[in-house]
Write a protein that holds these residues in place. Structure first.
Motif, PDB file in Angstrom:
ATOM      1  N   PRO A  95      12.466   2.653  -0.619  1.00  0.00           N
ATOM      2  CA  PRO A  95      12.920   3.513   0.478  1.00  0.00           C
ATOM      3  C   PRO A  95      11.796   3.932   1.416  1.00  0.00           C
ATOM      4  O   PRO A  95      12.026   4.126   2.611  1.00  0.00           O
ATOM      5  N   GLY A  96      10.580   4.096   0.886  1.00  0.00           N
ATOM      6  CA  GLY A  96       9.474   4.437   1.770  1.00  0.00           C
ATOM      7  C   GLY A  96       9.223   3.354   2.784  1.00  0.00           C
ATOM      8  O   GLY A  96       9.044   3.615   3.977  1.00  0.00           O
ATOM      9  N   CYS A  97       9.217   2.097   2.319  1.00  0.00           N
ATOM     10  CA  CYS A  97       9.018   0.960   3.213  1.00  0.00           C
ATOM     11  C   CYS A  97      10.201   0.792   4.155  1.00  0.00           C
ATOM     12  O   CYS A  97      10.039   0.471   5.330  1.00  0.00           O
ATOM     13  N   ALA A  98      11.409   1.003   3.643  1.00  0.00           N
ATOM     14  CA  ALA A  98      12.612   0.757   4.443  1.00  0.00           C
ATOM     15  C   ALA A  98      12.848   1.836   5.501  1.00  0.00           C
ATOM     16  O   ALA A  98      13.311   1.548   6.600  1.00  0.00           O
ATOM     17  N   LYS A  99      12.500   3.104   5.169  1.00  0.00           N
ATOM     18  CA  LYS A  99      12.887   4.206   6.050  1.00  0.00           C
ATOM     19  C   LYS A  99      11.716   4.901   6.734  1.00  0.00           C
ATOM     20  O   LYS A  99      11.892   5.491   7.801  1.00  0.00           O
TER      21      LYS A  99
ATOM     22  N   TYR B 213       0.813  -1.214   0.000  1.00  0.00           N
ATOM     23  CA  TYR B 213       0.000   0.000   0.000  1.00  0.00           C
ATOM     24  C   TYR B 213       0.848   1.266   0.000  1.00  0.00           C
ATOM     25  O   TYR B 213       0.470   2.292   0.564  1.00  0.00           O
ATOM     26  N   TYR B 214       1.976   1.173  -0.689  1.00  0.00           N
ATOM     27  CA  TYR B 214       2.813   2.337  -0.996  1.00  0.00           C
ATOM     28  C   TYR B 214       2.624   2.705  -2.468  1.00  0.00           C
ATOM     29  O   TYR B 214       2.315   1.848  -3.300  1.00  0.00           O
ATOM     30  N   GLY B 215       2.847   3.951  -2.795  1.00  0.00           N
ATOM     31  CA  GLY B 215       2.866   4.387  -4.183  1.00  0.00           C
ATOM     32  C   GLY B 215       1.600   3.998  -4.924  1.00  0.00           C
ATOM     33  O   GLY B 215       0.478   4.306  -4.503  1.00  0.00           O
ATOM     34  N   GLY B 216       1.775   3.300  -6.061  1.00  0.00           N
ATOM     35  CA  GLY B 216       0.641   2.924  -6.886  1.00  0.00           C
ATOM     36  C   GLY B 216      -0.358   2.033  -6.179  1.00  0.00           C
ATOM     37  O   GLY B 216      -1.558   2.080  -6.476  1.00  0.00           O
ATOM     38  N   ALA B 217       0.093   1.210  -5.246  1.00  0.00           N
ATOM     39  CA  ALA B 217      -0.832   0.353  -4.507  1.00  0.00           C
ATOM     40  C   ALA B 217      -1.773   1.181  -3.642  1.00  0.00           C
ATOM     41  O   ALA B 217      -2.943   0.838  -3.472  1.00  0.00           O
ATOM     42  N   GLU B 218      -1.274   2.296  -3.104  1.00  0.00           N
ATOM     43  CA  GLU B 218      -2.146   3.194  -2.348  1.00  0.00           C
ATOM     44  C   GLU B 218      -3.066   3.966  -3.287  1.00  0.00           C
ATOM     45  O   GLU B 218      -4.257   4.161  -3.005  1.00  0.00           O
TER      46      GLU B 218
ATOM     47  N   GLU C 248      10.909  20.051   5.010  1.00  0.00           N
ATOM     48  CA  GLU C 248      11.915  19.018   4.739  1.00  0.00           C
ATOM     49  C   GLU C 248      11.192  17.714   4.405  1.00  0.00           C
ATOM     50  O   GLU C 248      10.349  17.250   5.172  1.00  0.00           O
ATOM     51  N   ARG C 249      11.523  17.117   3.239  1.00  0.00           N
ATOM     52  CA  ARG C 249      10.826  15.912   2.802  1.00  0.00           C
ATOM     53  C   ARG C 249      11.751  14.703   2.726  1.00  0.00           C
ATOM     54  O   ARG C 249      11.413  13.701   2.111  1.00  0.00           O
ATOM     55  N   ALA C 250      12.895  14.782   3.318  1.00  0.00           N
ATOM     56  CA  ALA C 250      13.832  13.662   3.265  1.00  0.00           C
ATOM     57  C   ALA C 250      13.264  12.463   4.026  1.00  0.00           C
ATOM     58  O   ALA C 250      12.478  12.605   4.973  1.00  0.00           O
ATOM     59  N   TYR C 251      13.658  11.272   3.588  1.00  0.00           N
ATOM     60  CA  TYR C 251      13.254  10.069   4.306  1.00  0.00           C
ATOM     61  C   TYR C 251      13.728  10.151   5.745  1.00  0.00           C
ATOM     62  O   TYR C 251      14.815  10.643   6.037  1.00  0.00           O
TER      63      TYR C 251
END
Length: 763
Positions: A509-513, A430-435, A627-630
């Protein structure tokens, strides 16, 4: 829908390409429900199931096709696969079928889900022109390898031509050399044959059938299929048969011959007291579960007799231009919509690794989702909506296939429409396109059904349970409650806070961080959570779930936690014993514009391209981070004393034993409500890493008074929907700037505390 949803939920679906009016002079208003049809404007319009072209089943219904790897826990019944190349693992998938009559011609339309190369598929129509199985032939021409009684004529169509074939004599007549036309439209993915009535008269009532496979080199016959990855000269050559109805492809299919053994085992286990109590009969649904809506097709193709799949067509109704409603069946069905992602590729990916890689596998713009509509639903009478999101490596039919009792309890008994999205594949987390898929489906359902926006619940098992954290905490003002069934508290495996392994080997990176839900749990103040966990879960360690429950308790937020003695993670998913958790969930009502809340979010997950990300919370909107950094968490803590709330006292439920539906323990926290405080015209905001936000002053009920903002950096605060004639003044510091505009005013604030006064119009 709730008003505060991301762009993916508000933008209309992209326009799906259709044939030109010259090619198809009829409406394109096909049903959005697979396995249904309707009449409109002189045409019969039929919608087939998506990603269901897997041919006949093998012995005993056990799948040996490479397609088993697409969703490793959602097996196909059909054993056919595709050769490498432009078939793209989906080369014979009928999307829609149309039959029309206008002037001196009849029209025969086949739309494909995948058409990377028009040379790949072949379709065959068979016509029982007197609706009498005792006349005509039975073997399908063009080496299809299947039969059905009563064939008086057949139409074979590929990109190389269209031929009418007499099944008794084998005589073949080219349509295009006898005044007809073949339209091949690669953009619309359509094959349309226009046949002169003098060549093929149409009258009375016909029984029509349609099937597809791979075209031979000359396009006039069916090619040998790949069975279990090996070309077969003896197997039936049909991959997909249409005119299969919703009732013929139920989510649990125990009638097909390929399911007979599993069905018998299931019945035996259900008859034994201990195995029935533990739900062990659910294990058989790995075979009887109709995950891709092709179980009956697969079993029927294995018998070679496809007569059960047909359409009865009275030509007089087409000539009268009869128009029937768009079907909206109750109970369980499957629907489709057009994704905003048109550039993912063709067909599908059949191997995304043993645990997925968070990338799409169903690559076409056409995307499926399942829906359960309570049998008492009536249009115009609002019902609740429950999202029941699927697990890692399963698919959108998971709960219909594996957990029919859960469907009954969560959907039918609670009078709630239930929806399971596909998420573009089995492992999107449910990240990116799945969301994005989730929000687009929500819009699609809201446009078709009458929903109560204050009764939306989000639920799911495993990865779907993670979504009940991720999506609800990202958009807490959209949900009334959440149900987590064996769901991890991070995108991956979490043993204890700070001790976990991200999914997909950390490639996303979204899932990892930015995958920890615990730092966002303060957002759940107004969303009661129910958490159901099996103690022996090896993939979602109970230690991490207990730590999550402890965080809820520390925050004083409502939750119910059940820890059961069921099987391991995979077995518990099939045991279908979630009744106590569903009862604890109840029918919660969404909080609308409360006085106080916290909203924390990961700015790195905001995506304009995908139409997802933070929008706001309750009466705060227009959020943007500096700030939008992971690894960054932005935050708004809001307290509006103009909206008084009742005093709440957290009350812990101590550990108690439960015996139904499976033995275990229960703990939780509820609120004891007290008196409401008196309303005061004062609003305070605490901002961290916030570049911009908007406060709706009408919803905040602040027509006058003080707004006090503390920020760790510069920000643009817009006060919207101000009373007519109101004045906004900076009290301190004087270094800020006020920019008035109609019914709103933007205040440029700096680091520290800024105090603003709202003055009503002088009378």
């Amino acid at each position: 829908m709730p008003r505060d949803v991301p762009a993916a939920a508000t933008a209309p679906d992209p326009t799906y390409p259709e044939p030109t009016h010259n090619e198809w002079p009829f409406p394109n208003a096909f049903s959005p429900t697979s396995g249904t049809g309707r009449l409109d404007g002189g045409a019969e319009l039929w919608t087939d199931f998506l990603y269901d072209d897997y041919g006949a089943s093998g012995p005993g219904g056990f799948n040996t096709s490479p397609f088993a790897q697409t969703s490793t826990l959602a097996p196909r019944q059909g054993d056919y696969s595709f050769p490498s190349g432009p078939a793209d693992n989906n080369g014979a998938d009928i999307f829609r079928a149309g039959i029309g009559i206008r002037g001196a011609y009849s029209y025969w339309r086949v739309d494909w889900v995948t058409l990377a190369s028009p040379t790949v598929p072949i379709a065959e129509w068979t016509f029982d022109t007197d609706n009498n199985p005792a006349t005509g032939g039975s073997a399908w021409p063009a080496d299809a390898g299947v039969n059905s009684p009563g064939i008086d004529e057949a139409l074979v169509v590929s990109s190389r031509g269209a031929w009418l074939i007499n099944p008794s004599t084998g005589a073949s007549t080219s349509v295009t050399t006898h005044g007809g036309r073949l339209f091949v439209n690669p953009t619309a993915k359509s094959f349309i044959v226009k046949i002169p009535l003098r060549l093929m008269p149409v009258r009375g009532t016909w029984r029509i059938r349609l099937a597809a496979g791979l075209a031979s080199a000359n396009g006039q016959t069916f090619a040998e299929p790949d069975v279990a990855g090996v070309p077969s000269a003896t197997a039936e050559r049909v991959y997909n048969v249409t005119f299969r109805t919703v009732s013929q492809e139920p989510p649990v299919d125990t009638s097909a011959s390929s399911d007979a053994g599993a069905s018998a085992a299931q019945g035996l286990l259900a008859s034994l007291p201990l195995s029935s109590e533990l739900g062990l009969d659910g294990l058989a649904r790995a075979i009887t579960g109709n995950f891709w809506m092709e179980d009956d097709q697969a079993s029927t193709l294995a018998s070679r007799n496809v007569s059960k799949f047909s359409l009865l067509l009275p030509w007089a109704r087409l000539r009268r231009r009869v128009r029937t409603p768009i079907p909206q069946p109750t109970g369980y069905s499957v629907r489709w919509y057009v994704s905003r992602f048109a550039d993912l590729g063709h067909g599908q990916v059949i191997d995304d690794g043993p645990e997925g890689n968070l990338k799409p596998t169903l690559l076409e713009p056409l995307q499926p989702y399942s829906i359960y509509v309570p049998t008492g639903y009536r249009p115009g009478h609002a019902v609740g909506l429950t999202f029941l999101l699927h697990s890692l490596e399963v698919n959108y039919n998971q709960y219909g296939a594996l957990d029919p009792d859960l469907i009954q309890q969560l959907c039918q008994d609670r009078n709630s429409i239930c929806v399971t999205t596909e998420g573009l594949g089995p492992s999107g987390w449910y990240y990116g396109g799945a969301e994005t898929d989730f929000w687009q489906v929500w819009r699609h359902v809201a446009e078709a059904f009458t929903l109560n926006p204050n009764r939306t619940v989000i639920a799911g098992y495993s990865m779907g349970g993670w979504a009940a954290y991720k999506l609800a905490l990202e958009h807490p003002d959209d949900f009334a409650g959440a149900l987590v069934l064996d769901g991890p508290v991070i995108c991956g495996i979490n043993v204890l806070p700070g001790l976990g392994v991200p999914a997909g080997s950390g490639t996303n990176p979204g899932c990892a961080k930015d995958s920890q839900s615990a730092p966002l749990l303060a957002n759940a103040k107004w969303i009661p959570y129910v958490i159901d966990q099996t103690f022996g879960d090896e993939l979602v360690p109970t230690t991490g779930v207990l730590a999550q429950a402890n965080t809820f308790a520390t925050l004083g937020e409502r939750y119910q936690l059940f820890v059961h003695t069921g099987g391991d993670h995979l077995i518990y998913a099939t045991e279908d014993r979630f009744g106590d958790a569903v009862t604890a969930l109840g029918n919660p009502v969404r909080a609308v514009d409360p006085g106080s809340f916290t909203y924390d979010w990961y700015p790195s997950l905001d995506s304009t391209r995908d139409g997802i990300g933070a929008t706001g919370d309750y009466w705060v909107s227009g959020l943007a981070a500096r700030e939008r950094a992971y690894g960054t968490i932005a935050s708004v803590i809001a307290d509006d004393q103009a909206i008084p709330e009742p005093a709440t006292t957290p009350v812990r439920d101590g550990t108690s034993l439960v015996t139904e539906p499976i033995p275990g323990t229960h703990t939780g926290l509820v609120w004891r409500l007290g008196a409401r405080s008196r309303a005061r015209p004062q609003l305070t905001l605490a901002l961290r890493d916030v570049a911009a936000l908007t406060v709706d002053m009408a919803e905040a009920r602040l027509t006058r008074g003080i707004v006090r903002v503390t920020s760790d950096g510069p920000a643009r605060l817009t006060l919207a929907d101000l009373p007519a004639g109101a004045t906004v003044r900076l009290i301190s510091p004087r270094t800020g700037r006020v920019v008035p505009r109609r019914d709103r005013c933007t205040v440029i604030i700096g680091t520290g505390t800024t105090t603003i006064r709202i003055l009503p119009r002088r009378r």
